[in-house]
Design an enzyme around this catalytic site. Structure first.
Site, short mmCIF file in Angstrom:
data_model
loop_
_atom_site.label_atom_id
_atom_site.label_comp_id
_atom_site.label_asym_id
_atom_site.label_seq_id
_atom_site.Cartn_x
_atom_site.Cartn_y
_atom_site.Cartn_z
N ASP A 53 -2.03 7.02 5.60
CA ASP A 53 -3.08 6.11 5.14
C ASP A 53 -3.30 5.13 6.28
O ASP A 53 -2.44 4.30 6.59
CB ASP A 53 -2.61 5.38 3.87
N LYS B 43 -12.62 -1.68 6.18
CA LYS B 43 -11.93 -2.62 7.06
C LYS B 43 -12.47 -2.53 8.48
O LYS B 43 -13.02 -3.48 8.99
CB LYS B 43 -10.43 -2.39 7.02
N TRP C 117 0.83 -1.22 0.00
CA TRP C 117 0.00 0.00 0.00
C TRP C 117 0.85 1.25 0.00
O TRP C 117 0.50 2.24 -0.65
CB TRP C 117 -1.00 -0.02 1.14
C1 LIG Z 1 -7.52 -1.57 1.50
C2 LIG Z 1 -6.44 -0.55 1.55
C3 LIG Z 1 -6.32 0.45 0.57
C4 LIG Z 1 -7.24 0.52 -0.63
O1 LIG Z 1 -8.47 0.94 -0.25
P1 LIG Z 1 -9.64 1.19 -1.31
O2 LIG Z 1 -10.71 1.72 -0.43
O3 LIG Z 1 -9.95 -0.13 -1.94
O4 LIG Z 1 -9.17 2.18 -2.29
C5 LIG Z 1 -5.32 1.38 0.71
N1 LIG Z 1 -4.46 1.34 1.76
C6 LIG Z 1 -4.54 0.39 2.70
C7 LIG Z 1 -3.57 0.39 3.83
C8 LIG Z 1 -5.53 -0.58 2.62
O5 LIG Z 1 -5.63 -1.54 3.57
#
Ligand SMILES: *Cc1c(COP(=O)(O)O)cnc(C)c1O
Length: 361
Positions: A172, A196, A103
């Site tokens: 993020d 999540k 990520w």
């Molecule tokens: C799942 C995830 C993403 C992507 O998220 P989307 O909502 O599908 O764009 C980005 N960063 C992390 C750390 C993730 O776990």
């Protein structure tokens, strides 16, 4: 009662059963409006109440100080990879990025077309087995921010200390969102997809230090502008009403549980249960991550062969423990144990791991 399995999916994933039941009960006729919530105008009073409550709860549950604002933006965390540099990088400024895994790398890939982006620390050489120490992070002159990924969902590694590097942090936090308190004074912006820890797919929640919008880039399509989303209370266009409605309910559930400190402790305890079985298995199960940096949300582990892993996953599924397969890019096993996963499910997993080892040792 409907059968529910132990669902260790990495996202979308398990939500609190009480929330699902509440939604079911009020779905067809929302609070005597004679229609469901997803059939009414997003400007209707009944929806506005849901919207404002969810925004308020997001700020309250995550213990966000007054100088930050909250935004609900579609496009998931992925759109934020681009929106961050598009809005915040001005002429002559650069963005530093920590490459901590899949990520972190995604954020770098999507930021690169939109500004002067550099990698301030690269974990590839150590196979992403830990996060950087502060003195390993190289900050270049004119850096606007350092972007970090608080928890690598695929690799199973988490940031423990937030580095003091002399520039604001942007994180993020998709996969450990609102599962831990953070020192807000170090951040200019925090974002994460909600699918999540917080609800169904469909949007990101973004917290922004309001004062940085004075100098943000306004020369963008309107949907891409943070200042507009904040100004319009995330009602610039039609918001993902169903997602926001569910997120509001999950936040209320989190608050009723006792809030962030209770959830943070529970997450650490749940993770310790699984790592405990791994560490006491004499190498039967192994974790590729240095102990201090192991994720509290995504427990990644291996068995001695792919064949044995296949057997493990098949028998787990027979026992109603589902979605334990590691990400296709890395293989192995992964148990995602987000906020809403009941501790009973973690108990079922550790019991299964112990029994499987005894039977196949
Ligand atoms: C799942 C995830 C993403 C992507 O998220 P989307 O909502 O599908 O764009 C980005 N960063 C992390 C750390 C993730 O776990």
């Amino acid at each position: 009662m409907t059968k529910r399995v132990h669902n260790f999916c990495a996202g979308p994933c398990t939500l609190p059963l009480s929330v699902l039941e509440e939604v079911r009960d009020e779905f067809v006729n929302y609070r005597d409006e004679g229609m469901s919530l997803i059939e009414m105008s997003h400007r209707a009073k009944a929806y506005d109440q849901v919207h404002q409550e969810a925004m308020g709860l997001a700020l309250e549950v995550f213990e966000v100080p007054d100088d930050f604002g909250v935004m609900f933006i579609q496009g998931g965390a992925t759109l934020q990879f681009a929106m961050v540099p598009l809005n915040l990088l001005r002429t002559g400024q650069s963005g530093g990025y920590v490459n901590s895994g899949a990520w972190g790398k995604g954020a770098i890939t999507d930021a690169t077309p939109h500004g002067d982006i550099y990698v301030a620390w690269d974990g590839a050489d150590i196979n992403f087995a830990r996060m950087p120490q502060v003195d390993e992070i190289n900050i270049e002159p004119n850096t606007r921010y350092l972007h970090v990924t608080s928890n690598e969902t695929i690799g199973g590694v988490r940031m423990v200390d937030w580095p003091d590097v002399g520039v604001p942090l942007i994180a993020d936090m998709s996969s450990d969102y609102m599962s831990r308190a953070i020192p807000w004074d170090k951040f200019d912006l925090v974002y994460g997809g909600v699918q999540k820890n917080l609800g169904p797919a469909g949007m990101a929640i973004v917290f922004i230090r309001k004062s940085i919008l004075d100098d943000s880039n306004k020369d963008l399509a309107r949907y891409l502008r943070y200042d507009i989303h904040l100004d319009k209370d995330s009602l610039f266009n039609t918001p993902p009403v169903f997602t926001i409605y569910l997120v509001g309910k999950v936040l209320k559930w989190m608050k009723a549980k006792g809030g962030l400190s209770v959830i943070e402790k529970e997450a650490a305890d749940k993770a310790a249960m699984v790592y405990g079985v791994i560490d006491k298995s004499d190498g039967y199960y192994s974790s590729p991550i240095e102990p201090e940096y192991r994720s509290h949300m995504n427990v990644v582990f291996r068995l001695s062969s792919e064949e044995l892993e296949k057997k493990f996953l098949a028998e787990a599924e027979q026992a109603d423990l589902v979605n334990l397969k590691g990400h296709r890019s890395v293989g192995g096993c992964r148990a995602s144990i987000y906020n809403a996963l009941p501790v009973e499910s973690v108990k079922a997993l550790v019991d299964f791991m112990t029994e499987f080892r005894d039977a196949n040792g």
